[in-house]
Design a protein around this motif. Sequence first.
Motif, mmCIF file in Angstrom:
data_model
loop_
_atom_site.group_PDB
_atom_site.id
_atom_site.type_symbol
_atom_site.label_atom_id
_atom_site.label_comp_id
_atom_site.label_asym_id
_atom_site.label_seq_id
_atom_site.Cartn_x
_atom_site.Cartn_y
_atom_site.Cartn_z
ATOM 1 N N GLY A 301 0.764 -1.155 -0.119
ATOM 2 C CA GLY A 301 -0.090 -0.059 0.013
ATOM 3 C C GLY A 301 0.899 1.200 -0.185
ATOM 4 O O GLY A 301 0.180 2.406 0.224
ATOM 5 N N ARG A 302 1.955 1.080 -0.319
ATOM 6 C CA ARG A 302 2.949 2.360 -0.196
ATOM 7 C C ARG A 302 3.087 3.193 -1.325
ATOM 8 O O ARG A 302 2.919 2.532 -2.593
ATOM 9 C CB ARG A 302 4.435 1.785 -0.095
ATOM 10 C CG ARG A 302 4.471 1.188 1.631
ATOM 11 C CD ARG A 302 5.944 0.414 1.701
ATOM 12 N NE ARG A 302 6.142 -0.613 0.610
ATOM 13 C CZ ARG A 302 7.274 -1.555 0.497
ATOM 14 N NH1 ARG A 302 8.164 -1.303 1.308
ATOM 15 N NH2 ARG A 302 7.139 -2.289 -0.260
ATOM 16 N N VAL A 303 3.166 4.449 -1.415
ATOM 17 C CA VAL A 303 3.596 5.399 -2.432
ATOM 18 C C VAL A 303 4.812 6.079 -2.049
ATOM 19 O O VAL A 303 5.056 6.341 -0.993
ATOM 20 C CB VAL A 303 2.366 6.255 -2.673
ATOM 21 C CG1 VAL A 303 1.011 5.571 -3.311
ATOM 22 C CG2 VAL A 303 1.911 7.060 -1.470
ATOM 23 N N ALA A 304 5.413 6.622 -3.110
ATOM 24 C CA ALA A 304 6.565 7.351 -2.801
ATOM 25 C C ALA A 304 6.390 8.636 -3.821
ATOM 26 O O ALA A 304 5.925 8.952 -4.720
ATOM 27 C CB ALA A 304 7.608 6.709 -3.350
ATOM 28 N N TRP A 305 7.162 9.813 -3.295
ATOM 29 C CA TRP A 305 7.093 11.020 -4.227
ATOM 30 C C TRP A 305 8.498 11.740 -3.503
ATOM 31 O O TRP A 305 8.984 11.192 -2.464
ATOM 32 C CB TRP A 305 6.218 12.031 -4.131
ATOM 33 C CG TRP A 305 5.780 12.507 -2.616
ATOM 34 C CD1 TRP A 305 6.152 13.429 -1.898
ATOM 35 C CD2 TRP A 305 4.719 11.649 -1.588
ATOM 36 N NE1 TRP A 305 5.689 13.692 -0.830
ATOM 37 C CE2 TRP A 305 4.925 12.513 -0.321
ATOM 38 C CE3 TRP A 305 3.896 10.663 -1.529
ATOM 39 C CZ2 TRP A 305 3.997 12.590 0.530
ATOM 40 C CZ3 TRP A 305 3.168 10.494 -0.573
ATOM 41 C CH2 TRP A 305 3.300 11.329 0.708
ATOM 42 N N LEU A 312 13.549 11.132 -0.811
ATOM 43 C CA LEU A 312 12.298 10.396 -1.398
ATOM 44 C C LEU A 312 11.573 10.240 0.069
ATOM 45 O O LEU A 312 11.903 9.534 1.030
ATOM 46 C CB LEU A 312 12.921 8.848 -1.684
ATOM 47 C CG LEU A 312 11.866 8.034 -2.537
ATOM 48 C CD1 LEU A 312 11.373 8.400 -3.860
ATOM 49 C CD2 LEU A 312 12.531 6.536 -2.488
ATOM 50 N N VAL A 313 10.080 10.563 -0.272
ATOM 51 C CA VAL A 313 9.200 10.511 0.809
ATOM 52 C C VAL A 313 8.239 9.236 0.612
ATOM 53 O O VAL A 313 7.810 9.014 -0.588
ATOM 54 C CB VAL A 313 8.621 11.685 0.959
ATOM 55 C CG1 VAL A 313 7.378 11.606 2.061
ATOM 56 C CG2 VAL A 313 9.161 12.974 1.217
ATOM 57 N N VAL A 314 7.993 8.484 1.583
ATOM 58 C CA VAL A 314 7.311 7.158 1.422
ATOM 59 C C VAL A 314 6.009 7.372 2.545
ATOM 60 O O VAL A 314 6.373 7.700 3.684
ATOM 61 C CB VAL A 314 8.201 5.816 1.658
ATOM 62 C CG1 VAL A 314 7.361 4.560 1.499
ATOM 63 C CG2 VAL A 314 9.250 5.946 0.807
ATOM 64 N N PRO A 326 10.379 10.827 5.274
ATOM 65 C CA PRO A 326 11.692 10.884 4.353
ATOM 66 C C PRO A 326 12.235 9.428 4.487
ATOM 67 O O PRO A 326 12.320 8.996 5.532
ATOM 68 C CB PRO A 326 12.558 12.050 4.733
ATOM 69 C CG PRO A 326 11.733 12.906 5.619
ATOM 70 C CD PRO A 326 10.429 12.109 5.991
ATOM 71 N N ALA A 327 12.407 8.547 3.543
ATOM 72 C CA ALA A 327 13.064 7.380 3.568
ATOM 73 C C ALA A 327 14.677 7.452 3.260
ATOM 74 O O ALA A 327 15.401 7.031 3.974
ATOM 75 C CB ALA A 327 12.417 6.544 2.455
ATOM 76 N N LEU A 380 13.793 1.401 -1.943
ATOM 77 C CA LEU A 380 13.529 1.443 -0.449
ATOM 78 C C LEU A 380 14.564 1.095 0.426
ATOM 79 O O LEU A 380 14.143 1.273 1.541
ATOM 80 C CB LEU A 380 12.202 1.141 -0.326
ATOM 81 C CG LEU A 380 10.929 1.573 -1.240
ATOM 82 C CD1 LEU A 380 9.709 1.316 -0.679
ATOM 83 C CD2 LEU A 380 10.937 3.135 -1.239
ATOM 84 N N ASP A 381 15.469 0.109 0.322
ATOM 85 C CA ASP A 381 16.295 -0.338 0.818
ATOM 86 C C ASP A 381 17.684 0.417 1.012
ATOM 87 O O ASP A 381 18.610 0.137 1.894
ATOM 88 C CB ASP A 381 16.742 -1.859 0.561
ATOM 89 C CG ASP A 381 17.140 -1.789 -1.084
ATOM 90 O OD1 ASP A 381 17.327 -0.691 -1.671
ATOM 91 O OD2 ASP A 381 17.656 -2.837 -1.485
ATOM 92 N N GLY A 382 17.395 1.617 0.317
ATOM 93 C CA GLY A 382 18.725 2.700 0.411
ATOM 94 C C GLY A 382 19.554 2.533 -0.760
ATOM 95 O O GLY A 382 20.424 3.515 -1.112
#
Length: 550
Positions: A301-305, A312-314, A326-327, A380-382
């Motif tokens: 259910g994740r979105v990013a911008w 990168l915000v998740v 912030p991710a 998303l793991d960096g």
Amino acid sequence: MKRELIIGAVVAVVLAACVVVYVVVRSAPEHRTTLLVDTSAPGSGFGAVAEAVEAVAHNTGSGDALALRRFGGECGAADNTAEVADEADEVPGAVRGLAPSGRATLLSGVLAAIDDYSGIYPFRGSQRNRIIVVSSTGVDACTTDPQEASRAIRERVAAAGLDLDIRIVGHQVPEDQRESLQQLVGDQAVAFTEDAAELTEQLDELVVPDSPDAARISVTTPPEPPAYAFTSATRLGVARGERVIAEAAGDFSLSGPAFTADGRFAFAASDAGLAVVDVEGGGSRVVPCGDCGSAAAVGGGRVAWTGPGRDLVVLDLGEPGARPAPALALPARRVTDPAFPSVLDLPPKVVTGGEGVALVASPDEPAVYGGPDFLYLVGLDGSVRDLGATDANVGLGSAALSPDGRTVAYAGTWHNGACQEATSVIEVDAATGAPRTAPIGELPEDGGSITRDLWYDDGGRLNAVYASWACSASGGDSTPVRPASHWRLDGGRWALVDAGPLLASRPLGDDARVVVAEPDEYLRVGTLYLESGGRRTAVATGVSAVAVAG
């Protein structure tokens, strides 16, 4: 003689009374149950409630009675609760005809259900009388004190002289509302469920008697049509079949729709933030996100911008109470020529996403038309993979990531004049960054072209909507050469799928699709149609983009 007549009359009355008693005894069910269902808005999970109620109605024994009552409306209104079926065989059709609306008038529903047992007819159960409340909210919209509501229920039962069992099943009830239901009838009389299977099992246990003769059957309801979403200048809509089931308002003139990977939410960036529609429940909300001109699904259910400071915000839309966070930080800009300082103000943007990754385009190299962009595949793991610069001098528009995550595709655009702007589709190896150009058609001399839409289908084949035109000698008006049409890349070659004109096309199954056809002169908007069984039905007008769940 007179005495004989009196004796005969008495015998007749006694016999008649015996017949009445016999009929009443034979007519009285062993178990009488009322299902009281929550039909208040937004109706989150009501599809599962209807499915479970229909199944349990089919499981009801022939010697038992089952009625259906609903609650939901305005406080104090006479119609905020109503009995909609008083026979088990009427329940399936009745529950399918219910639509969520109004407020959660739970107490009114329970009190009215108690009154249903107070009369002589319908006959009460000889062994058990039970009210089962199926609620998707833990609070009554018209009563702030659950203990006061509990007292009102107990007094109503006592006044009617009833031996009545009241149970509550909370379906997908938020954690912070569950205590209110437990205060209403006691902890032991409340159960909570999260999906249709759990709810069906719970209702079966409460409705169907514990008897070897009460055989349970399974009822399979037809699957709902796949959900699809669309945007117009002012509207994000979610539809199933020919019907729009939910929508959100906003300025979506620069944003297309998307679904989270789990299909639970549709979303699009608007002027006020990220507009989100709950596909099952139908509710909508806006998540403030600053200048999030684009967002993409990145798994579950994740979105990013991209946020301020090149972060990168998740956000997990399925996590109650979750907030954007912030991710990781994006790579620093690689500016070699600061001749156009205004370009430095252009933020990086997420253009598409996949399972655990986002494709970010950053205008690091200043140029008049916003390009080229530098592409980064951000995990998303960096992890960050540098895919190099786009082959274009215009800012990136359409882009797609293959289902297996191995290939990135984008439409590179070169601006050469007022009418002469050409695009070419380019695929990039996500592991090595090696590009491969895949031109759709020959560019007309003194002409232009546009790739209006770009996506991978479930089979991993790249699809595009492409149009081309010829420019006049003055460089002003243009003449269409290839109307906006649907093409598919198969075996390294593009094949025409639909000659159009159209702006978008997505399959909805073996024999159905949604298509945005009849585009305007500038290929910006068209009419959204559902095509199924050779029939085309208009769903919405002024549509700019469409997406399909799953």
